[in-house]
Design an enzyme around this catalytic site. Structure first.
Site, PDB file in Angstrom:
ATOM      1  N   HIS A 200       2.452  14.427   1.165  1.00  0.00           N
ATOM      2  CA  HIS A 200       2.008  15.746   0.707  1.00  0.00           C
ATOM      3  C   HIS A 200       3.118  16.720   1.096  1.00  0.00           C
ATOM      4  CE1 HIS A 200      -2.043  14.245  -0.026  1.00  0.00           C
ATOM      5  NE2 HIS A 200      -1.989  13.658   1.152  1.00  0.00           N
TER       6      HIS A 200
ATOM      7  N   HIS B   6       1.413   5.267  -2.111  1.00  0.00           N
ATOM      8  CA  HIS B   6       0.942   6.267  -3.077  1.00  0.00           C
ATOM      9  C   HIS B   6       2.164   7.023  -3.600  1.00  0.00           C
ATOM     10  CE1 HIS B   6      -3.352   6.004  -1.674  1.00  0.00           C
ATOM     11  NE2 HIS B   6      -2.756   5.635  -0.552  1.00  0.00           N
ATOM     12  N   PHE B   7       2.645   6.621  -4.766  1.00  0.00           N
ATOM     13  CA  PHE B   7       3.824   7.286  -5.323  1.00  0.00           C
ATOM     14  C   PHE B   7       3.453   8.428  -6.275  1.00  0.00           C
ATOM     15  CE2 PHE B   7       6.723   3.389  -4.424  1.00  0.00           C
ATOM     16  CZ  PHE B   7       6.900   3.833  -3.131  1.00  0.00           C
ATOM     17  N   ARG B   8       2.152   8.707  -6.369  1.00  0.00           N
ATOM     18  CA  ARG B   8       1.647   9.975  -6.915  1.00  0.00           C
ATOM     19  C   ARG B   8       1.818  10.189  -8.407  1.00  0.00           C
ATOM     20  NH1 ARG B   8      -1.602  10.563  -2.834  1.00  0.00           N
ATOM     21  NH2 ARG B   8      -0.721  11.432  -0.932  1.00  0.00           N
TER      22      ARG B   8
ATOM     23  N   LYS C  50      -8.313  -1.605  -5.993  1.00  0.00           N
ATOM     24  CA  LYS C  50      -8.517  -0.803  -4.796  1.00  0.00           C
ATOM     25  C   LYS C  50      -9.947  -0.291  -4.809  1.00  0.00           C
ATOM     26  CE  LYS C  50      -7.599   1.527  -1.055  1.00  0.00           C
ATOM     27  NZ  LYS C  50      -6.486   2.398  -0.751  1.00  0.00           N
TER      28      LYS C  50
ATOM     29  N   HIS D 262      -5.556  -0.481   6.140  1.00  0.00           N
ATOM     30  CA  HIS D 262      -5.381   0.421   7.294  1.00  0.00           C
ATOM     31  C   HIS D 262      -6.494   0.368   8.351  1.00  0.00           C
ATOM     32  CE1 HIS D 262      -7.838   2.779   4.569  1.00  0.00           C
ATOM     33  NE2 HIS D 262      -6.815   3.179   3.841  1.00  0.00           N
TER      34      HIS D 262
ATOM     35  N   HIS E  59     -10.550   0.612   1.093  1.00  0.00           N
ATOM     36  CA  HIS E  59     -10.567   1.750   2.020  1.00  0.00           C
ATOM     37  C   HIS E  59     -11.974   1.802   2.598  1.00  0.00           C
ATOM     38  CE1 HIS E  59      -9.172   5.882   3.326  1.00  0.00           C
ATOM     39  NE2 HIS E  59     -10.416   5.786   3.762  1.00  0.00           N
TER      40      HIS E  59
ATOM     41  N   HIS F  89       0.822  -1.220   0.000  1.00  0.00           N
ATOM     42  CA  HIS F  89       0.000   0.000   0.000  1.00  0.00           C
ATOM     43  C   HIS F  89       0.858   1.273   0.000  1.00  0.00           C
ATOM     44  CE1 HIS F  89      -3.914   1.870   1.799  1.00  0.00           C
ATOM     45  NE2 HIS F  89      -3.277   2.752   1.053  1.00  0.00           N
TER      46      HIS F  89
ATOM     47  N   ASP G  78       0.831   2.605   3.645  1.00  0.00           N
ATOM     48  CA  ASP G  78      -0.032   3.713   3.246  1.00  0.00           C
ATOM     49  C   ASP G  78       0.777   5.010   3.119  1.00  0.00           C
ATOM     50  OD1 ASP G  78      -2.205   5.104   2.392  1.00  0.00           O
ATOM     51  OD2 ASP G  78      -3.301   5.043   4.280  1.00  0.00           O
TER      52      ASP G  78
END
Ligand code: DOR
Ligand code: ZN
Length: 401
Positions: free
Chosen positions: A269, A52-54, A131, A199, A156, A50, A265
């Protein structure tokens, strides 16, 4: 290539040597003449289901190169990247486009999630990891479950109907997206298929997962941080940080095996974004470089047994998606990390490789790997990054579930 050293093998640390061929472990032996000695203790690389490499769309927060480089420095050799990008990964075109771009930038092995939506039936041919966002969060609106593929589905679990919009601090954020919201979301999935609940932030959710025979993961932040820490919007995350006693209870659930795995996760930001007013600051915490090193330290402090640590960080995540990784055994991929247990360092954001440049774990004690090998090739050697973008896409086969 042949290497030797102190190696984690079937629950113990033993003196052994590995013969590596074609990126895989060909043999685990007592001794091989001329094998290269690796210092410290050798473990299988960690598997993060899990992150988030954006990419694409939010490369100012992270990109696949910096994300997978941070993963490598954090002892992770395989990562599953989330689809809440811009555009989202929701059809064959966006999937192929993303695969093309990120393949050139991957420093560790990886796979990609699709958003679970009405295209799911077609998409299964490409890759069978999905997901499902049940409620709104950063980059996702939340959707109804209409079709449930026979695949790995990470959920989620928060429902829009019980999410309150406004909160001005971590305590209010907890109450605005309460535990009951997560429990209710999981409840609606009972009898609909097999799911993996991402999560979990409540012991009641773990109980509900048991009712549905679902697997579940916990994040490092829900174990190590809590809502009463002075983190402000830097601690804002969905689902929210809870009270300290809940973090402690989740830790127990992980130890006794009711929670299956740890997943990061990793949701970076920028500092500027996080410094906005609490109510408008984006939710998410960077994690990928720090949690395995922190767990190594906690293992050495006897907060988690060696065998359980390897299960939750390495073995079980690989098993859940059915890939030949996560163990040092004949036939498994030669994804290895090595660290010196005496090399305890404090986490410092300036040492990390994230684009966002911050961590909520500043000052935590950690044992970082000095060597990271992916598919038999060095990505980090003696603490230096030597990788040449050799991370490979790993297809997740749906029929394993
Ligand atoms: O806090 C979160 N941040 N929760 C999510 O579900 C998404 C993530 C993000 O992508 O920033
Ligand atoms: Zn996430």
């Amino acid at each position: 290539m042949e290497i030797e050293g102190r190696i984690y093998h079937r629950g113990e640390i033993i003196d052994a040597a590995l013969e590596i061929d074609g990126g895989r472990i060909k043999r685990v032996k007592k001794y091989i003449t001329g094998a290269k000695r690796i210092r410290g203790v050798i473990f299988p690389g960690a598997i993060d289901l899990h992150a988030h490499f954006r990419e694409p769309g939010y490369e100012h927060k992270e990109d696949f190169y910096t994300g997978t480089m941070s993963a490598a420095f954090g002892g992770i050799t395989f990562v599953m990247d989330m689809p809440n990008t811009n555009p989202p990964v929701s059809d064959a075109e966006s999937f192929n486009e993303k695969l093309r771009t990120v393949s050139r930038k991957a420093n560790v092995d990886f796979s990609l999630y699709f958003l679970l939506n009405e295209n799911a039936q077609i998409l299964r041919e490409h890759n069978a990891a999905f997901k499902l966002y049940m409620g709104e969060t950063t980059g996702a609106k939340g959707s109804e479950v209409t079709y449930v593929p026979h695949s790995f589905i990470s959920v989620h679990a928060e429902l829009n109907e019980c999410i309150k919009k406004e909160s001005t601090n971590l305590r209010e954020h907890d109450l605005a997206r309460p535990e009951s919201c997560e429990v209710r979301a999981v409840k609606t999935l009972l009898g609909m298929g097999k799911f993996h609940i991402a999560h979990v932030s409540s012991v009641d959710t773990v109980d509900m997962c048991k009712v549905g025979r679902f697997t579940c993961e916990v994040t490092p932040h829900h174990l190590l941080l809590h809502r009463d820490m002075p983190l402000g919007s830097f601690g804002k995350v969905n689902p929210p940080l809870r009270a300290r006693w809940i973090a402690e209870r989740l830790w127990e659930e992980l130890l006794i095996g009711r929670i299956d795995i740890v997943a990061s996760d990793h949701a970076p930001h920028t500092v500027e974004e996080k410094e906005e007013e609490f109510s408008s600051a984006p939710a998410g915490i960077p994690e990928v470089e720090t949690y395995v090193p922190i767990f190594m330290r906690l293992m050495r402090m006897e907060k988690i047994p060696l065998r359980r640590m390897v299960e939750v960080l390495m073995e079980k995540p690989a098993e859940l998606i059915g890939i030949g990784k996560g163990k040092i055994e004949k036939g498994y991929d030669a994804d290895l990390i090595a660290m010196n247990f005496k090399d305890v360092r404090r986490v410092r954001s300036r040492d990390l490789h994230y684009k966002c440049g911050w961590t909520p774990y500043e000052g935590f004690e950690a044992i970082y790997p000095h060597t990271v090998i992916v598919g038999g090739e060095y990505v980090i050697e003696d603490g230096e990054f030597v990788g040449e973008r050799m991370g490979k896409f790993v297809k997740i086969e749906g029929n394993k579930f």
